[in-house]
Every structure is written in structure tokens, then in C-alpha cells.
Design a protein around this motif. Structure first.
Motif, PDB file in Angstrom:
ATOM      1  N   GLU A 216       0.841  -1.192   0.000  1.00  0.00           N
ATOM      2  CA  GLU A 216       0.000   0.000   0.000  1.00  0.00           C
ATOM      3  C   GLU A 216       0.884   1.253   0.000  1.00  0.00           C
ATOM      4  N   ILE A 217       1.927   1.229   0.810  1.00  0.00           N
ATOM      5  CA  ILE A 217       2.873   2.353   0.859  1.00  0.00           C
ATOM      6  C   ILE A 217       3.536   2.524  -0.501  1.00  0.00           C
ATOM      7  N   LEU A 218       3.982   1.404  -1.076  1.00  0.00           N
ATOM      8  CA  LEU A 218       4.629   1.442  -2.391  1.00  0.00           C
ATOM      9  C   LEU A 218       3.719   2.100  -3.434  1.00  0.00           C
ATOM     10  N   ALA A 219       2.468   1.676  -3.455  1.00  0.00           N
ATOM     11  CA  ALA A 219       1.520   2.201  -4.451  1.00  0.00           C
ATOM     12  C   ALA A 219       1.363   3.712  -4.320  1.00  0.00           C
ATOM     13  N   ILE A 273      15.573   2.171   2.207  1.00  0.00           N
ATOM     14  CA  ILE A 273      14.604   2.529   3.249  1.00  0.00           C
ATOM     15  C   ILE A 273      13.941   1.248   3.747  1.00  0.00           C
ATOM     16  N   PHE A 274      13.788   1.114   5.055  1.00  0.00           N
ATOM     17  CA  PHE A 274      13.208  -0.094   5.644  1.00  0.00           C
ATOM     18  C   PHE A 274      11.778   0.180   6.106  1.00  0.00           C
ATOM     19  N   LEU A 275      10.862  -0.728   5.767  1.00  0.00           N
ATOM     20  CA  LEU A 275       9.450  -0.598   6.145  1.00  0.00           C
ATOM     21  C   LEU A 275       9.089  -1.630   7.206  1.00  0.00           C
ATOM     22  N   LEU A 276       8.517  -1.163   8.312  1.00  0.00           N
ATOM     23  CA  LEU A 276       8.106  -2.062   9.398  1.00  0.00           C
ATOM     24  C   LEU A 276       6.765  -1.575   9.966  1.00  0.00           C
ATOM     25  N   PRO A 277       5.657  -1.873   9.274  1.00  0.00           N
ATOM     26  CA  PRO A 277       4.344  -1.357   9.684  1.00  0.00           C
ATOM     27  C   PRO A 277       3.602  -2.250  10.679  1.00  0.00           C
ATOM     28  N   ASN A 310      14.656   6.483  16.662  1.00  0.00           N
ATOM     29  CA  ASN A 310      14.418   7.860  17.095  1.00  0.00           C
ATOM     30  C   ASN A 310      13.608   8.586  16.025  1.00  0.00           C
ATOM     31  N   ASP A 311      12.367   8.908  16.358  1.00  0.00           N
ATOM     32  CA  ASP A 311      11.463   9.543  15.402  1.00  0.00           C
ATOM     33  C   ASP A 311      12.021  10.895  14.951  1.00  0.00           C
ATOM     34  N   GLY A 312      12.122  11.076  13.623  1.00  0.00           N
ATOM     35  CA  GLY A 312      12.629  12.321  13.082  1.00  0.00           C
ATOM     36  C   GLY A 312      14.131  12.423  13.087  1.00  0.00           C
ATOM     37  N   GLU A 313      14.809  11.344  13.499  1.00  0.00           N
ATOM     38  CA  GLU A 313      16.267  11.357  13.591  1.00  0.00           C
ATOM     39  C   GLU A 313      16.891  10.177  12.855  1.00  0.00           C
ATOM     40  N   SER A 314      16.340   8.983  13.071  1.00  0.00           N
ATOM     41  CA  SER A 314      16.821   7.792  12.352  1.00  0.00           C
ATOM     42  C   SER A 314      15.691   7.120  11.580  1.00  0.00           C
ATOM     43  N   GLY A 315      14.516   7.751  11.604  1.00  0.00           N
ATOM     44  CA  GLY A 315      13.363   7.211  10.896  1.00  0.00           C
ATOM     45  C   GLY A 315      12.127   8.018  11.234  1.00  0.00           C
ATOM     46  N   PHE A 316      10.983   7.512  10.806  1.00  0.00           N
ATOM     47  CA  PHE A 316       9.705   8.165  11.106  1.00  0.00           C
ATOM     48  C   PHE A 316       8.741   7.119  11.680  1.00  0.00           C
ATOM     49  N   LEU A 317       8.032   7.497  12.742  1.00  0.00           N
ATOM     50  CA  LEU A 317       7.066   6.599  13.374  1.00  0.00           C
ATOM     51  C   LEU A 317       5.643   7.098  13.133  1.00  0.00           C
ATOM     52  N   SER A 318       4.717   6.155  12.979  1.00  0.00           N
ATOM     53  CA  SER A 318       3.314   6.474  12.717  1.00  0.00           C
ATOM     54  C   SER A 318       2.421   5.570  13.546  1.00  0.00           C
ATOM     55  N   GLU A 319       1.144   5.885  13.567  1.00  0.00           N
ATOM     56  CA  GLU A 319       0.178   5.030  14.249  1.00  0.00           C
ATOM     57  C   GLU A 319      -0.095   3.788  13.390  1.00  0.00           C
ATOM     58  N   ILE A 320      -0.542   2.724  14.019  1.00  0.00           N
ATOM     59  CA  ILE A 320      -0.825   1.473  13.307  1.00  0.00           C
ATOM     60  C   ILE A 320      -1.848   1.724  12.204  1.00  0.00           C
ATOM     61  N   GLY A 321      -1.522   1.265  10.991  1.00  0.00           N
ATOM     62  CA  GLY A 321      -2.452   1.365   9.879  1.00  0.00           C
ATOM     63  C   GLY A 321      -2.489   2.704   9.183  1.00  0.00           C
ATOM     64  N   VAL A 323      -1.288   4.262   6.748  1.00  0.00           N
ATOM     65  CA  VAL A 323      -0.504   4.062   5.530  1.00  0.00           C
ATOM     66  C   VAL A 323      -0.231   5.387   4.826  1.00  0.00           C
ATOM     67  N   ALA A 324      -1.166   6.308   4.903  1.00  0.00           N
ATOM     68  CA  ALA A 324      -0.983   7.600   4.233  1.00  0.00           C
ATOM     69  C   ALA A 324       0.230   8.335   4.782  1.00  0.00           C
ATOM     70  N   LYS A 325       0.350   8.403   6.103  1.00  0.00           N
ATOM     71  CA  LYS A 325       1.499   9.086   6.703  1.00  0.00           C
ATOM     72  C   LYS A 325       2.797   8.329   6.423  1.00  0.00           C
ATOM     73  N   MET A 326       2.745   6.995   6.528  1.00  0.00           N
ATOM     74  CA  MET A 326       3.950   6.208   6.260  1.00  0.00           C
ATOM     75  C   MET A 326       4.421   6.403   4.823  1.00  0.00           C
ATOM     76  N   ALA A 327       3.483   6.470   3.905  1.00  0.00           N
ATOM     77  CA  ALA A 327       3.836   6.704   2.503  1.00  0.00           C
ATOM     78  C   ALA A 327       4.405   8.108   2.319  1.00  0.00           C
ATOM     79  N   GLU A 328       3.812   9.075   3.002  1.00  0.00           N
ATOM     80  CA  GLU A 328       4.310  10.460   2.926  1.00  0.00           C
ATOM     81  C   GLU A 328       5.741  10.553   3.457  1.00  0.00           C
ATOM     82  N   ASP A 329       5.995   9.894   4.586  1.00  0.00           N
ATOM     83  CA  ASP A 329       7.344   9.898   5.173  1.00  0.00           C
ATOM     84  C   ASP A 329       8.336   9.174   4.269  1.00  0.00           C
TER      85      ASP A 329
END
Length: 380
Positions: A216-219, A273-277, A310-321, A323-329
Motif C-alpha cells: 500500500e505504501i509502495l503504491a 529505506i526499511f518498512l516495518l508497519p 528515534n522519530d525524526g532522527e533515524s526514521g519516522f514513526l506512525s500510528e498502526i495502519g 498508511v498515508a502518513k507512512m507513505a508520505e514519510d
């Protein structure tokens, strides 16, 4: 020391950590005896300090299901006596702790072998917390000579679920030499023949990992940037459903499923980039391994992940599910190479500083010695 180690011999985090712990202990001069149904995934070489003892199952018509826990206990007891083990270190509470405690009790008149249980996550948060398993899991914790957990989050969950607080936090770890960025390796050209930015996901493809969120993020990323590819490493019950979802979204040609791989660092080292949702991660070992290879991590803000990323330092963290924010990041990192490299460099620094084998393995050894001294004092 002579140390018996039991893990689930799979691609899960507990199997990886137990295997690599044993390997590192052997390199430090200890004798390690793996006791399991098959050789653990990350144990690639047996030598004079690394041994494997196979748990053999008895086939008997009366048994609808073969009693692995009893076979394991028998093997543990046999190995403990024959090899004069100093302790049994089991990873994952059910059934390994129960088997180890049974083995200890069966031979204690001849030799007392302390049992150390390391909790990895779902043994507490899912299996152990189930009403049918809760009493026996609590018993396993109470009867162990020592209990460790891989994160502060997991220790807190253990206290809340089982009212048991005698838990030492010893986090997961990486060997900095085994996990490094290798952007010029031939594998990079195989995976990104057109110079694509590589997103990567590594898991056992269980629903708790939410692997479908990766496609979903890829798309969503592809709507803006076409030169991107997703590498899906691993196998499991959700793999076919995820592949079908990629087809539905029209990104099948941009998602490569490579199955189980023995050399995970090879794939991490050439990715971007590593994805771990995931919806549950008690530590986030995959995120740690990715950071050690200088990959920014896109992950969920759950469990032990904030202890690793570390959010904003070594990656970005989002709430479960989300996908829109994870894709944006993810898109931010795809489009901004300088940010991507800076996040990757910082992630590597944090991984080595907090979780290198040089920092964590001595903690295990010191804990072993404390448990052994306590057992010796009690016996005296």
C-alpha cells in the motif's frame, strides 16, 4: 561456562537472537550446546565450541500430537548431565521454560542446572496472556532461576500481565561487522537494474507484521515517484495475499518477493529505506538490523520500537495502519537523498552505541554469573 540454549529454529526474532548469542559466546571461549528440533537458522557452523543436539520425536499411535515439550525436556536433561552444563538458557517461555524446568527437576539430585528464560514478546503479549496459557506461563516465570526481557516495554507488559517483576532487561543486539551498508555490491544491480530507490521489508509474513501495508505504501509512493522498487524478504502465511494485493494495486512489477534468505544483511546493505508497519513489536530487531546497515526506518509507534528508532532522527514513526502518513514519510526520504543518508548515518550510530555485541553480550555473561552464584549460595 557450558551453556545450553534452546530457541525456535525459525526466522523469528527469538531464534535469531538466541542463535547469534550462542555464536558470540562461543567466540568468547564458552561452550554452547544448541538443543532444538532442527539446527537454528543463524547457526551456520558447528565446531569444538558450538554443538547441536537434535530433539527426536517418538511416533506413537496413541499420540494425536507428538509431545515435543516432553521430548525436549528429556533431551535437555540428557545433555545437561552428559555435557555437565552450567545452565540452560531458553528463548520464548512456552513451552521452552516448562521443558527446561522439568529437565532441571528431573536431574537435580545429581546436578542442579539453573534455568534462565528470555522473553521476546508474543510469548507474553499473545500466547502467555491467553487465559488457557496464563497460569502455566506465570509458573514458568516464577520457577525460572532468572528471567530477562528484550525491552523495557516487554518488562512492563510482563509485570502488568503476570504480576511478576523480577525481570532483567537485556536488549537485542547486532554485530557491527556483520551489518554494514554495501551499496556497490553486485546484488544492488540485480535488485535495482534501473537505479531504483529500494524499499525493503523483512519478516515472517504473519498478519501481526501487516506486510500488505508495505505494498500500500509502495503504491502511494509510485503516484509521485516512479523509480522505486519494493523488496519483500521472507515467507509466511500472508505472502500470497500480499502478492495478490500488489497485483490489485497495479504494482506487481514493482514488488519483488525473494522468499527466505540466509544472508539478510546482504539485502539490507544494498537497500535504501526499511518498512516495518507492524501492529506489535516487543523490540523491533528487524529495525535495529536495518539501522545498523544505515537504512532509515518507517515504522509504527508501538511496543519497543520507540526504544530503537528515534522519530525524526533515524526514521519516522506512525500510528498502526496509517498508511498515508507512512507513505508520505517514505516519499520524503525517497526524494531527499541527503536526508536519507543523514538518517541512515544517525541510525548506524545509535545501533552501535546502544546495541552492539560489545555492549550487550557482557550483560548476558554477567547475568549468567549472578544466577550461578545465587544458585550456588542457595545450594550451600
Amino acid at each position: 561456562m557450558n551453556i545450553g540454549i534452546t530457541v525456535y529454529p525459525t526466522y523469528g526474532g527469538s531464534g535469531i537472537v538466541g542463535s547469534e548469542l550462542g555464536r558470540d559466546l562461543a567466540e568468547r571461549g564458552h561452550n554452547v550446546h544448541f538443543i532444538s528440533s532442527v539446527l537454528p537458522t543463524r547457526v551456520t557452523e558447528l565446531n569444538e565450541r558450538v554443538h547441536f543436539h537434535e530433539v527426536e520425536m517418538m511416533s506413537y499411535a496413541l499420540f494425536e500430537h507428538q509431545p515435543y515439550d516432553l521430548a525436549l525436556a528429556t533431551k535437555m536433561a540428557t545433555v545437561a548431565r552428559a555435557e555437565k552444563l552450567d545452565l540452560l538458557h531458553v528463548h520464548y517461555a512456552i513451552p521452552h521454560s516448562i521443558s527446561a524446568i522439568l529437565a532441571r527437576e528431573s536431574i537435580k539430585e545429581k546436578r542442579y542446572v539453573p534455568v534462565i528464560t528470555t522473553l521476546h514478546g508474543t510469548d507474553i503479549t499473545l500466547v502467555g496472556a491467553d487465559r488457557s496459557y496464563l497460569p502455566i506461563t506465570r509458573y514458568a516465570l516464577q520457577q525460572s532461576d532468572g528471567v530477562t526481557a528484550v525491552s523495557k516495554f516487554l518488562k512492563k507488559a510482563t509485570i502488568e500481565t503476570f504480576d511478576f517483576d523480577e525481570v532483567e532487561v537485556i536488549p537485542n543486539f547486532i554485530c557491527p561487522q556483520h551489518y554494514q551498508r554495501t551499496p556497490d555490491a553486485p546484488l544492488r544491480n540485480e535488485l535495482a537494474p534501473n537505479g531504483e530507490t529500494l524499499l525493503i521489508h523483512v519478516s515472517n509474513f504473519r498478519s501481526v507484521k501487516r506486510p500488505a501495508d508495505c505494498v500500500e505504501i509502495l503504491a502511494k509512493v509510485l503516484e509521485t515517484e516512479k523509480n522505486v522498487r519494493l523488496i519483500m524478504v521472507g515467507d509466511g502465511p500472508e505472502r500470497s495475499a500480499v502478492a495478490y494485493r500488489a497485483e490489485q494495486l497495479g504494482v506487481k512489477d514493482k514488488a519483488l518477493f525473494v522468499g527466505k534468505q540466509a544472508r539478510i544483511p546482504d539485502y539490507l546493505g544494498v537497500s535504501d529505506i526499511f518498512l516495518l508497519p507492524s501492529e506489535l513489536e516487543s523490540f523491533g530487531l528487524a529495525a535495529l538490523e536495518a539501522q545498523a546497515c544505515e537504512l532509515p526506518v518507517i515504522a509504527t509507534r508501538i511496543g519497543g520500537i520507540p526504544e530503537v528508532v528515534n522519530d525524526g532522527e533515524s526514521g519516522f514513526l506512525s500510528e498502526i495502519g496509517d498508511v498515508a502518513k507512512m507513505a508520505e514519510d517514505t516519499l520524503k526520504l525517497v526524494l531527499d537523498k541527503e536526508m536519507r543518508l543523514a538518517f541512515g548515518k544517525r541510525g548506524r550510530e545509535l545501533a552501535v552505541e546502544r546495541y552492539s555485541t560489545e555492549k550487550i553480550i557482557p550483560q548476558y555473561i554477567a547475568y549468567y554469573e549472578r544466577v550461578l552464584n545465587k544458585s550456588s549460595s542457595a545450594a550451600a
